[in-house]
Design an enzyme around this catalytic site. Structure first.
Site, PDB file in Angstrom:
ATOM      1  N   ASP A   8       0.874  -1.165   0.000  1.00  0.00           N
ATOM      2  CA  ASP A   8       0.000   0.000   0.000  1.00  0.00           C
ATOM      3  C   ASP A   8       0.920   1.226   0.000  1.00  0.00           C
ATOM      4  O   ASP A   8       2.108   1.123   0.323  1.00  0.00           O
ATOM      5  CB  ASP A   8      -0.878  -0.032   1.253  1.00  0.00           C
ATOM      6  CG  ASP A   8      -1.659   1.243   1.458  1.00  0.00           C
ATOM      7  OD1 ASP A   8      -2.335   1.679   0.515  1.00  0.00           O
ATOM      8  OD2 ASP A   8      -1.572   1.819   2.563  1.00  0.00           O
ATOM      9  N   ASP A 159      -1.493  -0.767   5.992  1.00  0.00           N
ATOM     10  CA  ASP A 159      -1.675  -0.169   7.323  1.00  0.00           C
ATOM     11  C   ASP A 159      -3.126  -0.099   7.771  1.00  0.00           C
ATOM     12  O   ASP A 159      -3.421   0.411   8.850  1.00  0.00           O
ATOM     13  CB  ASP A 159      -1.099   1.248   7.342  1.00  0.00           C
ATOM     14  CG  ASP A 159      -1.923   2.217   6.500  1.00  0.00           C
ATOM     15  OD1 ASP A 159      -2.093   1.946   5.283  1.00  0.00           O
ATOM     16  OD2 ASP A 159      -2.397   3.225   7.037  1.00  0.00           O
TER      17      ASP A 159
END
Length: 210
Positions: A8, A159
């Site tokens: 990400d 995250d």
């Protein structure tokens, strides 16, 4: 044997949380939802993305337009985006170890490319794909089919709770990082394969998976 690591971007590689909060608050009046303080953001870090949408009061119909505008506004802040401490060195080491590195993000590809170049990471990643906020699993699945990659050879690093969910839907392992948006407690409650507190721990995990 793991061959590919997908990352990400926002909150995992890049420290964009304060910038995104500032932009989102600027857009709150236009889109009719609650702005948030840093203190409220800490509380929101324990919620899923859908729970945050309900809390903020934004219309689900306005949400896609908000994301497009958020990406556009972020464009002017690219020069202020910094990579988290320790990430650059870990990425270089992972690449030297022979892993293929890529990015799948809900940010725009253009924003990510420019931020990587500013931070000296333009030669690290072999692919960068952009998907919708709740559609990362679709992007991952298309990539797996196109490249004829076995899900067992891939790990995703993110995250947020939605990163864990996306990985689960595609059958790949997931490493959750505690330095981004969702709290460590919230991430742990969704049972990622691994949960780390420091970038250096990626090397330890990947040396065992690789």
């Amino acid at each position: 044997m793991t061959k590919v690591i997908i990352f990400d971007f926002d909150g995992t590689l890049a420290d964009t949380i304060d910038i995104l909060l500032s932009i989102t608050n600027r857009l709150s009046a236009e889109f009719g939802f609650k702005s948030a303080t840093k203190e409220e953001l800490a509380q929101l870090s324990n919620l899923t993305s859908w729970q945050i949408l309900r809390y903020s009061g934004i219309s689900i119909f306005k949400f896609p337009l908000l994301i497009r505008k958020l990406r556009a506004e972020l464009r002017s802040e690219i020069c202020n985006i910094k990579i988290f401490a320790g990430i650059k060195e870990v990425l270089s080491e992972l690449k030297n170890l022979g892993f293929q590195l890529g990015i799948i993000t809900s940010n725009s590809r253009e924003n990510v490319l420019e931020a990587l170049e500013i931070n000296g990471l333009q030669d690290i990643f072999t692919f960068i794909y952009s998907g919708s906020t709740f559609g990362k699993h679709k992007v991952i699945n298309r990539w797996l089919r196109r490249e004829h990659i076995n899900p067992e050879e891939v790990v995703y690093v993110g995250d947020e709770i939605r990163d864990i969910d996306a990985a689960r839907k595609t059958g790949i392992k997931v490493i959750a990082v505690s330095w981004g948006f969702n709290s460590q407690e919230a991430l742990a409650a969704h049972n990622p394969d691994f949960l780390i507190e420091r970038p250096q721990q990626l090397l330890d995990i990947m040396s065992n998976l690789g």
